[in-house]
Design a protein around this motif. Structure first.
Motif, mmCIF file in Angstrom:
data_model
loop_
_atom_site.group_PDB
_atom_site.id
_atom_site.type_symbol
_atom_site.label_atom_id
_atom_site.label_comp_id
_atom_site.label_asym_id
_atom_site.label_seq_id
_atom_site.Cartn_x
_atom_site.Cartn_y
_atom_site.Cartn_z
ATOM 1 N N ARG A 35 -3.057 -14.042 -7.417
ATOM 2 C CA ARG A 35 -2.050 -15.044 -7.756
ATOM 3 C C ARG A 35 -0.725 -14.378 -8.120
ATOM 4 N N ALA A 36 0.319 -15.171 -8.049
ATOM 5 C CA ALA A 36 1.657 -14.633 -8.271
ATOM 6 C C ALA A 36 1.838 -14.096 -9.685
ATOM 7 N N ASP A 37 1.091 -14.637 -10.658
ATOM 8 C CA ASP A 37 1.255 -14.158 -12.027
ATOM 9 C C ASP A 37 0.460 -12.891 -12.303
ATOM 10 N N ALA A 38 -0.378 -12.457 -11.352
ATOM 11 C CA ALA A 38 -1.123 -11.201 -11.486
ATOM 12 C C ALA A 38 -1.403 -10.663 -10.088
ATOM 13 N N PRO A 39 -0.360 -10.268 -9.358
ATOM 14 C CA PRO A 39 -0.542 -9.947 -7.937
ATOM 15 C C PRO A 39 -1.394 -8.714 -7.666
ATOM 16 N N ASP A 40 -1.618 -7.867 -8.664
ATOM 17 C CA ASP A 40 -2.431 -6.671 -8.450
ATOM 18 C C ASP A 40 -3.919 -6.923 -8.660
ATOM 19 N N ARG A 67 -5.252 -4.674 -0.217
ATOM 20 C CA ARG A 67 -3.927 -5.136 -0.631
ATOM 21 C C ARG A 67 -3.065 -5.383 0.618
ATOM 22 N N ASP A 68 -2.376 -6.513 0.623
ATOM 23 C CA ASP A 68 -1.466 -6.871 1.714
ATOM 24 C C ASP A 68 -2.191 -7.138 3.032
ATOM 25 N N ARG A 69 -3.517 -7.267 3.012
ATOM 26 C CA ARG A 69 -4.245 -7.738 4.194
ATOM 27 C C ARG A 69 -4.658 -9.177 3.921
ATOM 28 N N PRO A 111 0.798 -1.230 0.000
ATOM 29 C CA PRO A 111 0.000 0.000 0.000
ATOM 30 C C PRO A 111 0.832 1.282 0.000
ATOM 31 N N SER A 112 2.032 1.200 0.540
ATOM 32 C CA SER A 112 2.912 2.373 0.568
ATOM 33 C C SER A 112 3.461 2.719 -0.806
ATOM 34 N N GLY A 113 3.291 1.814 -1.767
ATOM 35 C CA GLY A 113 3.889 1.977 -3.076
ATOM 36 C C GLY A 113 5.232 1.300 -3.199
ATOM 37 N N ARG A 114 5.753 0.797 -2.100
ATOM 38 C CA ARG A 114 7.042 0.102 -2.112
ATOM 39 C C ARG A 114 6.876 -1.294 -2.710
ATOM 40 N N SER A 115 7.833 -1.711 -3.502
ATOM 41 C CA SER A 115 7.836 -3.054 -4.087
ATOM 42 C C SER A 115 8.812 -3.941 -3.334
ATOM 43 N N HIS A 116 8.463 -5.215 -3.236
ATOM 44 C CA HIS A 116 9.320 -6.124 -2.483
ATOM 45 C C HIS A 116 8.992 -7.550 -2.898
ATOM 46 N N PRO A 117 9.978 -8.463 -2.868
ATOM 47 C CA PRO A 117 9.668 -9.862 -3.162
ATOM 48 C C PRO A 117 8.853 -10.507 -2.046
ATOM 49 N N GLN A 118 7.903 -11.327 -2.431
ATOM 50 C CA GLN A 118 7.050 -12.030 -1.472
ATOM 51 C C GLN A 118 7.116 -13.521 -1.780
ATOM 52 N N LEU A 119 7.151 -14.320 -0.727
ATOM 53 C CA LEU A 119 7.229 -15.769 -0.867
ATOM 54 C C LEU A 119 6.058 -16.336 -1.659
ATOM 55 N N VAL A 120 6.323 -17.414 -2.392
ATOM 56 C CA VAL A 120 5.297 -18.175 -3.107
ATOM 57 C C VAL A 120 5.584 -19.654 -2.862
ATOM 58 N N LEU A 121 4.571 -20.412 -2.487
ATOM 59 C CA LEU A 121 4.703 -21.853 -2.257
ATOM 60 C C LEU A 121 4.048 -22.590 -3.418
ATOM 61 N N ASP A 122 4.793 -23.515 -4.022
ATOM 62 C CA ASP A 122 4.298 -24.198 -5.214
ATOM 63 C C ASP A 122 4.156 -25.708 -5.067
ATOM 64 N N GLU A 123 4.777 -26.295 -4.042
ATOM 65 C CA GLU A 123 4.769 -27.749 -3.944
ATOM 66 C C GLU A 123 4.824 -28.154 -2.471
#
Length: 340
Positions: free
Chosen positions: A127-132, A236-238, A94-106
């Motif tokens: 989803r990770a392929d369209a996080p917005d 977002r992010d909640r 929400p702050s506009g800051r970008s950062h990597p976020q974990l994704v679990l696939d298996e």
């Protein structure tokens, strides 16, 4: 607590993956006597349903330094030394800051998270392929003091009817505590703010139909003995505990998907990491087809526009969010108001 590590062989895309588990006898749930190894084995057993609900999404891990009665923190980005089968995606906060976020696939990535002392998994609504772009409309029915679980069930059934009138098919799960989470699959074509407004529109319609039993009041002091429809969980992010995620409660409860037919009369405390695997084996996953037919929020957006024209607008965002256009005076739900 045992100091020896052990290896769990977990199904992977190309065969078994060895996942190291340190201190497997470390007790996470003292009252239930359940350990880190119990948690890891639970995640292996429920992996197909767990990953169907939570995999492929940005996820925050709620990690504990000791047992579930102790302190915890949230991991969002991959910690140093994460294995190569644990990936990340860049998201915007929400702050506009970008950062990597974990994704679990298996399954191995979920067991690795348990090795990192994760108890509760908090997936994003996108989803990770369209996080917005959320593909789930999520509504948290939060019981307030003076209400009962049957009160939450009644609100959930009425909310189901409201969402059906808006053209949405919804699914329900226990929160793992006293509440219920209602999800509706949606087409991932709208940003978080639009989906949040759709949630507010549904919440206000539910409140009109059950004014003595449901509330959208952000102030705790104004909610009374009613079910709070927590619209801010759509931000977002909640996030909320994912389907089949354990909870950090004494009896090791699980946020468990249910069928609508079984909701009335169910005991949410009966769904734990020791009982849910057998439930999946015997009745299957009620959420298996959740995303088979995603719906549109167009009707809810029309309801939002109607309410805005009637003088209703934004509801308060959480205090740590940037102030949004049209937002009322910033409040915190737990802060008592000063009264003259």
């Amino acid at each position: 607590m045992a100091s020896e590590a052990m290896i769990l062989d977990v199904d992977g895309p190309d065969g078994l993956r060895p996942v190291r588990l340190s201190s497997p006898s470390r007790v996470l749930w003292p009252q239930a006597g359940l350990t880190k190894l119990d948690l890891a084995r639970y995640l292996v057993e429920v992996a197909p349903a767990f990953l169907r609900a939570n995999g492929g999404r940005p996820v925050s891990l709620q990690r504990f330094g000791g047992d579930v009665d102790g302190e915890y923190f949230f991991s969002k980005n991959p910690p140093k030394g994460a294995p190569d089968y644990v990936r990340s995606v860049t998201v915007v906060y929400p702050s506009g800051r970008s950062h990597p976020q974990l994704v679990l696939d298996e399954p191995a990535s979920a067991v690795w998270a348990a090795q990192m002392n994760t108890v509760v998994f908090h997936p994003w609504a996108s989803r990770a392929d369209a996080p917005d772009l959320p593909d789930e409309l999520r509504i948290d029915l939060d019981p307030q003091p003076g209400t009962t679980f049957p009160d939450v069930v009644a609100a959930a059934h009425e909310l189901r009817a409201v969402l059906a009138e808006a053209g949405l098919t919804c699914f329900v799960k226990t929160s793992g505590n006293r509440g219920l989470h209602v999800f509706a699959p949606i087409e991932p074509v709208h940003e978080f703010l639009e989906v949040r407004r759709a949630v507010i529109a549904a919440a206000r319609e539910l409140e009109r139909r059950m004014p003595d039993r449901v509330t959208t009041a952000w102030w705790k002091e104004e909610r009374g003995a009613r079910i709070f429809v927590d619209y801010n969980q759509a931000n977002r992010d909640r996030t909320m505990a994912g389907a089949y995620s354990p909870r950090a409660l004494p009896h090791a409860s699980v946020s468990c998907p249910l069928t609508w037919d079984e909701l009335t009369g169910v005991d949410p405390a009966s769904f734990t990491i020791t009982t849910v695997p057998e439930r999946l084996r015997t009745i299957g996953d009620p959420w298996e087809d959740l995303h088979a037919e995603p719906g549109s929020i167009d009707v809810l957006r029309q309801w939002w526009d109607r309410d805005v024209e009637a003088g209703l607008g934004e509801l308060p965002f959480p205090p740590d969010f940037p102030k949004m256009p049209g937002e009322p005076l910033r409040v915190q739900p737990s802060r008592a108001r000063n009264r003259d």
